[in-house]
Design an enzyme around this catalytic site. Sequence first.
Site, mmCIF file in Angstrom:
data_model
loop_
_atom_site.group_PDB
_atom_site.id
_atom_site.type_symbol
_atom_site.label_atom_id
_atom_site.label_comp_id
_atom_site.label_asym_id
_atom_site.label_seq_id
_atom_site.Cartn_x
_atom_site.Cartn_y
_atom_site.Cartn_z
ATOM 1 N N GLN A 277 0.815 -1.215 0.000
ATOM 2 C CA GLN A 277 0.000 0.000 0.000
ATOM 3 C C GLN A 277 0.849 1.265 0.000
ATOM 4 O OE1 GLN A 277 -2.505 -0.005 3.480
ATOM 5 N NE2 GLN A 277 -0.787 0.174 4.905
ATOM 6 N N ARG A 290 1.687 7.071 7.877
ATOM 7 C CA ARG A 290 0.503 7.158 7.023
ATOM 8 C C ARG A 290 0.979 7.235 5.573
ATOM 9 N NH1 ARG A 290 -4.261 8.995 9.645
ATOM 10 N NH2 ARG A 290 -5.161 8.609 7.583
ATOM 11 N N TRP A 293 -0.730 9.764 -0.271
ATOM 12 C CA TRP A 293 -1.945 10.212 -0.957
ATOM 13 C C TRP A 293 -1.635 11.162 -2.117
ATOM 14 C CZ3 TRP A 293 -6.912 10.556 2.477
ATOM 15 C CH2 TRP A 293 -6.926 9.470 3.360
ATOM 16 N N ASP A 394 -9.333 2.293 -2.047
ATOM 17 C CA ASP A 394 -9.800 2.472 -0.679
ATOM 18 C C ASP A 394 -10.847 3.592 -0.594
ATOM 19 O OD1 ASP A 394 -9.805 1.747 1.976
ATOM 20 O OD2 ASP A 394 -7.928 2.736 2.488
ATOM 21 N N GLU A 397 -16.620 5.985 1.199
ATOM 22 C CA GLU A 397 -17.777 6.140 2.091
ATOM 23 C C GLU A 397 -17.745 7.445 2.885
ATOM 24 O OE1 GLU A 397 -15.373 3.726 2.536
ATOM 25 O OE2 GLU A 397 -14.351 5.038 3.930
ATOM 26 N N ASP A 461 -12.282 -3.226 7.555
ATOM 27 C CA ASP A 461 -11.301 -3.204 8.650
ATOM 28 C C ASP A 461 -11.789 -3.964 9.873
ATOM 29 O OD1 ASP A 461 -10.047 -1.539 6.873
ATOM 30 O OD2 ASP A 461 -10.514 0.307 7.959
ATOM 31 N N HIS A 526 -2.876 -8.656 5.546
ATOM 32 C CA HIS A 526 -2.666 -7.237 5.860
ATOM 33 C C HIS A 526 -1.908 -7.210 7.173
ATOM 34 C CE1 HIS A 526 -3.182 -3.001 6.364
ATOM 35 N NE2 HIS A 526 -4.110 -2.867 5.436
#
Lengths: 667, 667
Positions: A277, A290, A293, A394, A397, A461, A526
Amino acid sequence: MEFIKIENGFSILVNGKKIITHTLERPWIYAGKGEATYDMFRGNFKIKDYLIEKVALDDFEVYKNVDGVIVTFSKRGLNSLKVLFTVEDERTVVKFLENPDKLNRLWLRIDAEKEEHIYGCGEQFSDFDLRGKNYPLWTSEQGVGRNKNTYITFKADERGNAGGDYYTTFFPQPTFVSSRKYYCHVDSSVYMDFDFSHEEFHELQIWGVPEKLIFETGETYVKLVGKLTGLLGKQPELPEWVYEGVWLGIQGGTEVVLNKLENALQKGLKVGGIWAQDWEGIRMTSFGKRLMWNWQWNKELYPKLDVKIKELRERGIRFLGYINPYIAVEGDLFKEASKRGYLAKNNNNEDYLVEFGEFYAGVVDFTIPEACEWYKGVIKKEMIDFGLSGWMADFGEYLPTDVILNNGVSAEIMHNAWPAIWAKINREAVEEAGKLQDVTFFMRAGYTGSQKYCTMMWAGDQNVDWSLDDGLASVIPAALSLGMTGWGLHHSDIGGYTTLFEMKRTKELFMRWAEMATFTAIMRTHEGNRPKDNWQFDSDKETLQHFAKMSRIYTTLKPYTKALVKENSETGVPVQRPLFMHYEQDKRAYDIKYEYLYGRDILVAPVYEPGKAVWKVYLPEDEWVHLWTGDVYRGGEIEVDVPLGKPAVFYRKASKYVEVFKALTEI
Amino acid sequence: MEFIKIENGFSILVNGKKIITHTLERPWIYAGKGEATYDMFRGNFKIKDYLIEKVALDDFEVYKNVDGVIVTFSKRGLNSLKVLFTVEDERTVVKFLENPDKLNRLWLRIDAEKEEHIYGCGEQFSDFDLRGKNYPLWTSEQGVGRNKNTYITFKADERGNAGGDYYTTFFPQPTFVSSRKYYCHVDSSVYMDFDFSHEEFHELQIWGVPEKLIFETGETYVKLVGKLTGLLGKQPELPEWVYEGVWLGIQGGTEVVLNKLENALQKGLKVGGIWAQDWEGIRMTSFGKRLMWNWQWNKELYPKLDVKIKELRERGIRFLGYINPYIAVEGDLFKEASKRGYLAKNNNNEDYLVEFGEFYAGVVDFTIPEACEWYKGVIKKEMIDFGLSGWMADFGEYLPTDVILNNGVSAEIMHNAWPAIWAKINREAVEEAGKLQDVTFFMRAGYTGSQKYCTMMWAGDQNVDWSLDDGLASVIPAALSLGMTGWGLHHSDIGGYTTLFEMKRTKELFMRWAEMATFTAIMRTHEGNRPKDNWQFDSDKETLQHFAKMSRIYTTLKPYTKALVKENSETGVPVQRPLFMHYEQDKRAYDIKYEYLYGRDILVAPVYEPGKAVWKVYLPEDEWVHLWTGDVYRGGEIEVDVPLGKPAVFYRKASKYVEVFKALTEI
């Protein structure tokens, strides 16, 4: 469809089944107005409604025309709604034609029976049979713990209302299947709440007037689900390479990733791909690492990845990445999107920035066709052309309800639709690159439309624990309820993801989860959000050996699994199925939510509790062969030994794949 | 009252204040039907409503007659309600005359202003100003923790939903006072929910059609509260002996109790009475000691109590006991009541038994006049004649909604009324014995009517902690909100009661609570439900010395306290008052919920946090003398030292009691 007059009202029958009954005394339709408030913090919503009016529209006037039967409902001429009952493409359709009073709350009563079972409503993690409760339908974070009586949920609720509840899900959908063998689908993306707790009716609360309601019946559940996917769409087959082994969810840069891979291969693990990822780089926050992006290969973290991807591919191992629909403010992509006007706006017509925990990101406005083309271009250039064979797509929502979108439609309405639009972007990028047979992507968020656009769902998750509502077990009703919602391909993070508070993934949990994943379309690991707190596939020799064995069982099952995926793409019958789908006469089967049929011929009863040497299994009446002992059972409640490495799996003696199944025991 | 026609509607003015506005566009009245379910476990309720209809009754027809203005509201003739707007005894009254459609849900909108403050609704522990939230009004256990974000509440919720919430209270009441200087009272005991969260209106949700709504205005809050207590009733003065010292909440039998008393007296404690809840014996359960619930002197546990009571009385020390409206199945009283048919029934016409934790008790049916007489007889004979000078009249809030009462009225309606009926039984027993000047009783549960029947409230079961919603601090808004609901006498268990999970009462908490209690009408201790886990008044020498000092301050204050209690009995102005009651121009005073005026001349700012040497106090503009230093302050936010034994207390320089106050510093 039949429209039948009864005293003071009428009934609507679909293939002889009474679905709607309206009388002056017991109207089927209530309407009114409400004012909702939506509070969102990192994908967790608090939604409140101030109900102004809820009025029984008992008065009705009927006339028939060529299209069908038109009924104007009202309360003495007030709060009127004009509705058409008709047939379209052999489906019974209730169309809302006119809403002159601008009503924004509807309550529709569908005839219910006391002993009826209800399934679907998207991906439901806590319940499979939905009879007896209400289900708000709003895509959101699924929540941590998802049970207000657990300490984990309590702790998570302290952090921005993050605990979730029995109904919170990334993939809700206003679609259900009744054990009366009909489906009901509401064509709308507004907030809804389906209440199956009443004895005599199901109440569909809809915050707006939908396009239409659609009903169809089926002689069998297999046929019914086939019809539902005929309406909603089916998923394509998966690329061939998918079945060649597990997808290792690993990260940390080229060297780290390749070292882990080589070690695993040496120990006999079958690997289909590496899913990294962090291919696009990381940032440090006080919460830990993190992602960056800004959807481009990060050369610092992954030197020579362009070359390594090719080398791996030659060895039969694919490389997968990650993307989501947000772009971080620090990156090039944000600057470009902002300049081009492709970002959703706030009330002051500035780019809307969403806070993601010490960094901010813009929302690409997918209601702007040029923005979609641009984002698809990013996927094609930076990901597909670069050599990625797939990615996690990902999020989806999170769309805040107060963003201003270019198409002028309220974000309160677009919110639920967003995951399917995000799926469409990904799907079109793959198709336009001509790679649908070679590249795949997997999502957690979904809504109506995901069926035809998304290529694979994963269960989101889960906690790295044994909890029913958010641990290993919860993945089973999730797969089954999606199956009843017209979605047939499902998998999950092996071992779960969410690692908070005192949670740590144990060795046993990892191994049990891997055993379950062996009997799904995809096996993918994961590391979780706190990799060091979690037991990993390579944390010790025994685990890696066990995992290697499971991976070989998975690859050996390839002909069967591939056939199931193909069947799903052709008929819409899901890969993982509830027991009643093939054993309709078995009353008990309707209550089983922690076992599943893996295709027609395998029954899987995952061990979802720790420390179990023996496991109770319910088998519908058939000739079932216990995979490991060859013992034959004819149905009922049995107990079998479940040492690690030998999960409770049974196959039908009558299967044409018996030789394949027998080969599994040789591994 | 003025009835003023406006375009498409009318307004109701009370002394020039617009209280109700009805127009076709913005109706004041909504009505409909609902189906409620009530789940009760040991006084904690889960209440759900299925709303069938909520309809704006915008249509209206007006005609005037001698009584006032009669308006028939409806929706095109449907859901009609006939309402009389009139004046009775100088009060504006809205009377519901006819309800032909048997509507059981009402929503009434009262005109609101954005900056308005709202107080009252009974005993509110979490909020004083109620603007901004809704308050369900249903008498119940107050809950343990009362804050869904605290671990204590979470833990308590695990035990039968016992955690409570910001609105749960033993004493709700459908009465509020607005800062627009009017009160509104709803005359009904059905479930209600008052919502003060809307900017332009307050919405009173009422699960039934009430007798009437009553409004009055007042020039000042003092006058307004006077008018409210003119409607609801006032409490009599307390017996003279009350002021002679603390009431020691002790138990364990004659010898234990007398030993504790003698020890305390030796250390200089002023004692007004012994309150021994176990005077009627105990039973052992797995939870620990519980009381016998058969209301007679227990000679085994309290040998010679009849003689000792007389001896104590001669020394100026009274003896108090305990009773509640239930009778345990094992006792004589149960047998008698059952035989006479005085117990409430279940659906099978058997005596309804309530489970109280390993024992069961019957519910005396107070809707049977003979049952009331009989229970009053028990109180008179077993308690008053025996020599008790008072008692805790416990419970009242538990009436299950599914009991069958003799008067044929649904227990859903009688539930809220029950505490006031229970108060009436006690009051009449005392009055019929001719002992109102000598005997008193205190209750935790209340409702409309408690004002005229009950003699003293206590704040129920606080946690033995510093939590805002359920600890020391919570007692202050409780007293103040009751004051605004027409109830003027309040006190609490010194140190709190509820001792669960890891809670233990600390020495500091006990001392701070005692300091606050010194400036209330009654000082009374309670050992708590786990006495050994709690710091007690005699746990060490320092505590007893501190408590003795506080008791002498209390007795020295007697002339002032007694005058306040007398004033309450005559004018209805509460003993403990919010700051704005005497400082109406002070905008800040309307937000102060953790300080109070003790009568006109003393301001108390209890220390409600641990480890504080200095305390912040807000003083309205006046000449305030700090009790301990004599320093004079003229208002504003100040800081004072608050060593243990010297709470933040100020008196008005202009008070006629200055010499009494000065004497307090000599102690």
